[in-house]
Enzyme design. Structure first.
Site, short mmCIF file in Angstrom:
data_model
loop_
_atom_site.label_atom_id
_atom_site.label_comp_id
_atom_site.label_asym_id
_atom_site.label_seq_id
_atom_site.Cartn_x
_atom_site.Cartn_y
_atom_site.Cartn_z
CD GLU A 119 -4.79 3.85 -1.37
OE1 GLU A 119 -4.74 4.19 -0.95
OE2 GLU A 119 -5.14 4.22 -1.98
CG ASP A 134 -2.05 1.54 1.09
OD1 ASP A 134 -2.95 0.96 0.41
OD2 ASP A 134 -1.92 2.48 1.71
CB ILE A 135 0.79 4.36 -2.50
CG1 ILE A 135 1.60 3.42 -3.43
CG2 ILE A 135 2.22 4.61 -2.38
CD1 ILE A 135 1.20 3.75 -5.28
#
Length: 427
Positions: free
Chosen positions: A349, A306-307
């Site tokens: 994301e 996950d960004i």
């Protein structure tokens, strides 16, 4: 069917118009009466003020019980003189009565008092010379001449309205009802005229659609104009023509049909923005690889990435830059994974990597290289203030639950990485 649609259209226009006219017919008379009463009240008050001014000019002073009784007597004497005057009755049926005293009326509903509250014009149970209480004065309306207070007017609950006033309001109400009836008739005529033309066009479109459903694709509808129905007809004609041409091309070549089907299948399994496989493809492959690993006792690792702070990137730099970040992160991840690994955009994301024949420690080494590569990439080329990191959670937990526990475990480790400060890998 078509008659029913025409009826519904006509009824909808009538109901809408009737609702609007009904609201107008209910509210307008009420507002008119309020306005009329306000104007009439101001006329009454101006007469009260003139009466007091005339008395003050004649008497030289105003205020107190003595002056209040004196003015009351003068009003009664004036009313008596008018009643005895021969001019009080018309000599011919067509003659108008002379104007009576402004306070000598059966419709008078006010108690008038001087500035100290002494009554000079009683009404109901009030007596001349009586002094109003403070509470009664608070409910009264003051009478001013400029800035000078001349007295008070205490009104009854019923507003004084003459028969002429009532007749005027009745005429106004009837006029509005006639206008409403005329509006309904015009609405009915317009709805019938417009509805007939609309139904005619819809019938043409329906017949063409039925023919297309039977396999007759070469259908065109002739509808002129610039309204929504005409636009719908033109779009129908365009789609019918395109569908007919497409069908002819597909029928001409079986290979073309197969190629297009494969291309559509591939598009349905790809994420449009990043070009990676999508969640649907991942779920298909995960079920197969998880079943195989459980059955044959093979290693299988799953990494969720996950960004970090991606919402802030969107909010601070724009969604366009956010999309660019997603595409670049996807490219960096794709450069590191093996051909046999599955990389997909899991949503938003989030990314997911499925690593066959790999335990969690081996997976940690690969995923950590990806994490470092993302953090070290020169994001300033996209925006001078931009920096991007990514966090991962890894699991190699194999249970006979179709992979649910593995996903939950990886997600928990991802949250752990976030809680520990982001830009890290947790297993």
């Amino acid at each position: 069917m078509f008659t029913s649609l025409r009826t519904k259209l006509t009824l909808s226009m009538l109901v809408t118009s009737l609702a609007a006219i009904s609201v107008m017919a209910l509210i307008t008379p009420w507002l008119l009466e309020i306005r009329f009463e306000e104007e009439a009240r101001q006329v009454h008050f101006s007469r009260f003020v003139r009466l007091i001014e005339n008395f003050r000019e004649d008497n030289g002073q105003w205020g107190g019980q003595e002056n209040a009784l004196l003015l009351h007597k003068r009003i009664l004497d004036s009313s008596s003189r008018l009643a005895r005057s021969p001019e009080a009755s018309p000599s011919h049926p067509g003659d108008l009565k002379p104007e009576r005293h402004p306070l000598d009326s059966e419709t008078f509903r006010y108690v008038l008092a001087d500035p100290q509250g002494f009554v000079f014009m009683p009404f109901g149970d009030y007596q001349a010379g009586q002094q109003l209480t403070d509470r009664q004065l608070e409910r009264s309306e003051p009478l001013y001449n400029g800035d000078q207070l001349l007295g008070y007017a205490l009104g009854a609950n019923e507003f004084p309205m003459t028969e002429q006033d009532k007749s005027y309001l009745m005429i106004q109400s009837r006029s509005m009802l006639l206008g409403a009836a005329a509006g309904l008739i015009v609405t009915l005529l317009l709805s019938l005229t417009m509805g007939r033309q609309l139904i005619k066009h819809l019938q043409s479109l329906t017949r063409a659609a039925i023919e297309m459903s039977k396999g007759n694709l070469n259908q065109q509808v002739s509808v002129e104009g610039k309204d929504e129905i005409a636009l719908l007809a033109r779009e129908f004609n365009r789609m019918a023509l395109e569908l007919n041409n497409t069908y002819a091309e597909l029928k001409a070549s079986n290979e073309t049909i197969k190629a297009q089907a494969e291309a559509m299948q591939e598009l349905s399994l790809r994420d449009e923005l990043t070009g990676l496989h999508n969640r649907r493809y991942f779920n298909q492959q995960f079920r197969l690889m998880h079943h195989q690993a459980v059955r044959y006792g093979e290693n299988l690792a799953l990494a969720l990435g996950d960004i970090d702070n991606f919402k802030q990137i969107n909010d601070r730099f724009s969604h366009q830059i956010g999309d660019t970040v997603l595409k670049q992160v996807a490219k960096l991840m794709a450069e590191e994974i093996r051909d046999a690994d599955i990389l997909a955009r899991y949503g938003g994301e989030e990314f997911v990597i499925l690593l066959g024949h790999t335990d969690k420690h081996q997976a940690e080494g690969l995923v950590d290289r990806i994490r470092a590569k993302v953090a070290a990439w020169p994001w300033q080329h996209i925006h001078k203030d931009l920096s991007v990191t990514i966090s991962f959670g890894i699991s190699d937990k194999l249970d006979t639950d179709l992979g649910h526990s593995m996903l939950v475990e990886a997600d928990n480790r991802l949250y752990e990485a976030k809680d520990q400060g982001r830009n890290r890998v947790c297993i």
